[in-house]
Design a protein around this motif. Sequence first.
Motif, PDB file in Angstrom:
ATOM      1  N   UNK A   1      48.275   6.793 -39.628  1.00  0.00           N
ATOM      2  CA  UNK A   1      46.826   6.965 -39.759  1.00  0.00           C
ATOM      3  C   UNK A   1      46.529   8.025 -40.804  1.00  0.00           C
ATOM      4  N   UNK A   2      45.234   8.208 -41.073  1.00  0.00           N
ATOM      5  CA  UNK A   2      44.815   9.358 -41.868  1.00  0.00           C
ATOM      6  C   UNK A   2      43.507   9.894 -41.320  1.00  0.00           C
ATOM      7  N   UNK A   3      43.201  11.134 -41.707  1.00  0.00           N
ATOM      8  CA  UNK A   3      41.967  11.769 -41.223  1.00  0.00           C
ATOM      9  C   UNK A   3      40.767  11.035 -41.788  1.00  0.00           C
ATOM     10  N   UNK A   4      39.779  10.790 -40.971  1.00  0.00           N
ATOM     11  CA  UNK A   4      38.574  10.075 -41.371  1.00  0.00           C
ATOM     12  C   UNK A   4      37.410  11.066 -41.476  1.00  0.00           C
ATOM     13  N   UNK A   5      36.259  10.523 -41.916  1.00  0.00           N
ATOM     14  CA  UNK A   5      35.044  11.333 -41.918  1.00  0.00           C
ATOM     15  C   UNK A   5      34.728  11.823 -40.509  1.00  0.00           C
ATOM     16  N   UNK A   6      35.027  10.997 -39.505  1.00  0.00           N
ATOM     17  CA  UNK A   6      34.780  11.397 -38.123  1.00  0.00           C
ATOM     18  C   UNK A   6      35.576  12.640 -37.769  1.00  0.00           C
TER      19      UNK A   6
ATOM     20  N   UNK B   1      30.236   3.910 -41.036  1.00  0.00           N
ATOM     21  CA  UNK B   1      29.389   3.312 -42.060  1.00  0.00           C
ATOM     22  C   UNK B   1      29.048   4.318 -43.144  1.00  0.00           C
ATOM     23  N   UNK B   2      28.733   5.556 -42.741  1.00  0.00           N
ATOM     24  CA  UNK B   2      28.393   6.579 -43.720  1.00  0.00           C
ATOM     25  C   UNK B   2      29.560   6.836 -44.672  1.00  0.00           C
TER      26      UNK B   2
ATOM     27  N   UNK C   1      20.750  13.295 -58.692  1.00  0.00           N
ATOM     28  CA  UNK C   1      20.137  12.064 -59.177  1.00  0.00           C
ATOM     29  C   UNK C   1      21.158  10.932 -59.183  1.00  0.00           C
ATOM     30  N   UNK C   2      20.764   9.764 -58.631  1.00  0.00           N
ATOM     31  CA  UNK C   2      21.606   8.582 -58.675  1.00  0.00           C
ATOM     32  C   UNK C   2      22.689   8.500 -57.624  1.00  0.00           C
ATOM     33  N   UNK C   3      22.675   9.406 -56.641  1.00  0.00           N
ATOM     34  CA  UNK C   3      23.702   9.358 -55.606  1.00  0.00           C
ATOM     35  C   UNK C   3      23.124   8.911 -54.270  1.00  0.00           C
ATOM     36  N   UNK C   4      24.023   8.540 -53.367  1.00  0.00           N
ATOM     37  CA  UNK C   4      23.651   8.299 -51.973  1.00  0.00           C
ATOM     38  C   UNK C   4      24.127   9.512 -51.180  1.00  0.00           C
ATOM     39  N   UNK C   5      23.171  10.230 -50.625  1.00  0.00           N
ATOM     40  CA  UNK C   5      23.458  11.450 -49.872  1.00  0.00           C
ATOM     41  C   UNK C   5      23.381  11.105 -48.386  1.00  0.00           C
ATOM     42  N   UNK C   6      24.481  11.239 -47.686  1.00  0.00           N
ATOM     43  CA  UNK C   6      24.539  10.925 -46.267  1.00  0.00           C
ATOM     44  C   UNK C   6      24.273  12.151 -45.420  1.00  0.00           C
ATOM     45  N   UNK C   7      23.271  12.051 -44.548  1.00  0.00           N
ATOM     46  CA  UNK C   7      22.856  13.169 -43.698  1.00  0.00           C
ATOM     47  C   UNK C   7      23.429  12.934 -42.304  1.00  0.00           C
TER      48      UNK C   7
ATOM     49  N   UNK D   1      27.162  -7.986 -39.405  1.00  0.00           N
ATOM     50  CA  UNK D   1      26.889  -8.709 -40.654  1.00  0.00           C
ATOM     51  C   UNK D   1      25.698  -8.080 -41.370  1.00  0.00           C
ATOM     52  N   UNK D   2      24.648  -7.765 -40.607  1.00  0.00           N
ATOM     53  CA  UNK D   2      23.463  -7.128 -41.187  1.00  0.00           C
ATOM     54  C   UNK D   2      23.773  -5.760 -41.766  1.00  0.00           C
ATOM     55  N   UNK D   3      24.632  -5.009 -41.080  1.00  0.00           N
ATOM     56  CA  UNK D   3      25.020  -3.676 -41.564  1.00  0.00           C
ATOM     57  C   UNK D   3      25.739  -3.792 -42.903  1.00  0.00           C
ATOM     58  N   UNK D   4      26.654  -4.756 -43.008  1.00  0.00           N
ATOM     59  CA  UNK D   4      27.382  -4.933 -44.267  1.00  0.00           C
ATOM     60  C   UNK D   4      26.439  -5.350 -45.394  1.00  0.00           C
ATOM     61  N   UNK D   5      25.492  -6.236 -45.075  1.00  0.00           N
ATOM     62  CA  UNK D   5      24.535  -6.674 -46.099  1.00  0.00           C
ATOM     63  C   UNK D   5      23.707  -5.500 -46.611  1.00  0.00           C
ATOM     64  N   UNK D   6      23.271  -4.626 -45.696  1.00  0.00           N
ATOM     65  CA  UNK D   6      22.489  -3.464 -46.130  1.00  0.00           C
ATOM     66  C   UNK D   6      23.354  -2.466 -46.877  1.00  0.00           C
ATOM     67  N   UNK D   7      24.605  -2.318 -46.465  1.00  0.00           N
ATOM     68  CA  UNK D   7      25.518  -1.436 -47.189  1.00  0.00           C
ATOM     69  C   UNK D   7      25.639  -1.899 -48.643  1.00  0.00           C
TER      70      UNK D   7
END
Length: 307
Positions: A288-293, A195-196, A29-35, A166-172
């Motif tokens: 650098x560092x390891x990313x989600x990718x 983005x995720x 509850x209350x989280x953003x779950x990225x699929x 710009x639209x992506x940032x606004x939705x984020x």
Amino acid sequence: MSYVIKTNQLSKAYKGKEVVTNVNMKVKKGEIYGFLGPNGAGKTTIMKMITNLVKPTSGEIELFGEKLTNTSYELLKRMGSIIEYPVFYDRLTARENLELHCEYMGYYDKRAIDSALDLVKLKDIDNKSVKEFSLGMKQRLAIARAIITKPELLILDEPINGLDPVGIKELRDLFHMLCREYGITMLVSSHILGEMEQIADTIGVINEGKLIKEVSMDEIREQNTDYVELSVRNVKKAFYVLDEVLHLTNFKVVDASRFRIYDTSISQSEISKTLILNGVMIEEINKKNHSLEDYFLTLLNGGGISA
């Protein structure tokens, strides 16, 4: 722990071929779950089962602590969703489309239409029919439609498709606001890993219909290791210098021209200086560092990541 979505051994087969296999996912509850998952991994099918658009072959779904059935109409009223390409009445305006949506949802707060259009930056287009909208504008309108009834759960399948940076940032920013200020739980799929990484609290990685991993972004960040990435012209000579001159043990050859150095006991400037003094031409050197990718690709390739 309070879960808005729970699935138990959820499976779906078409003509005898399983496209989703024994998925056990939990959305708090209350989280953003990225699929996350490649095309055809089963993300959209799972979202369709959660919204009751597709019936599971086997397994169960719980929403808000109740089992989802064919007659769970009240549960579905507590949800908003965008699944695949959003469809509208093209000859009507954005406002008229939202008014119709509110009518069949039995939701009669006219102020909510202005609020939803304002949130997605579509407020000043009252006379423009939807057929004149760009893909990005239609995507914004779809999100407005999904949030207009103030749902407790939002399910969004690739919601940032067709949007510019710009639209992506606004939705984020909008997603974060809906989650933090309104307490809306969100299940969001996307193929844009960067983005995720900035949106999600928890990541679920799915491949070939199977949920490989559920892990919080905090856990991924804790596992991230800083390293120096080095591109050189003479890999053999560079290897010799790193091994025999600098006596580094924690580094690896990435490809024909690149190294990754994980040893934190030596500075980037010292590495550069020693290589140059020993006749190694450096093309590029960066910290650098390891990313989600990195995490995502390692999981898909069968890498052994623990969490």
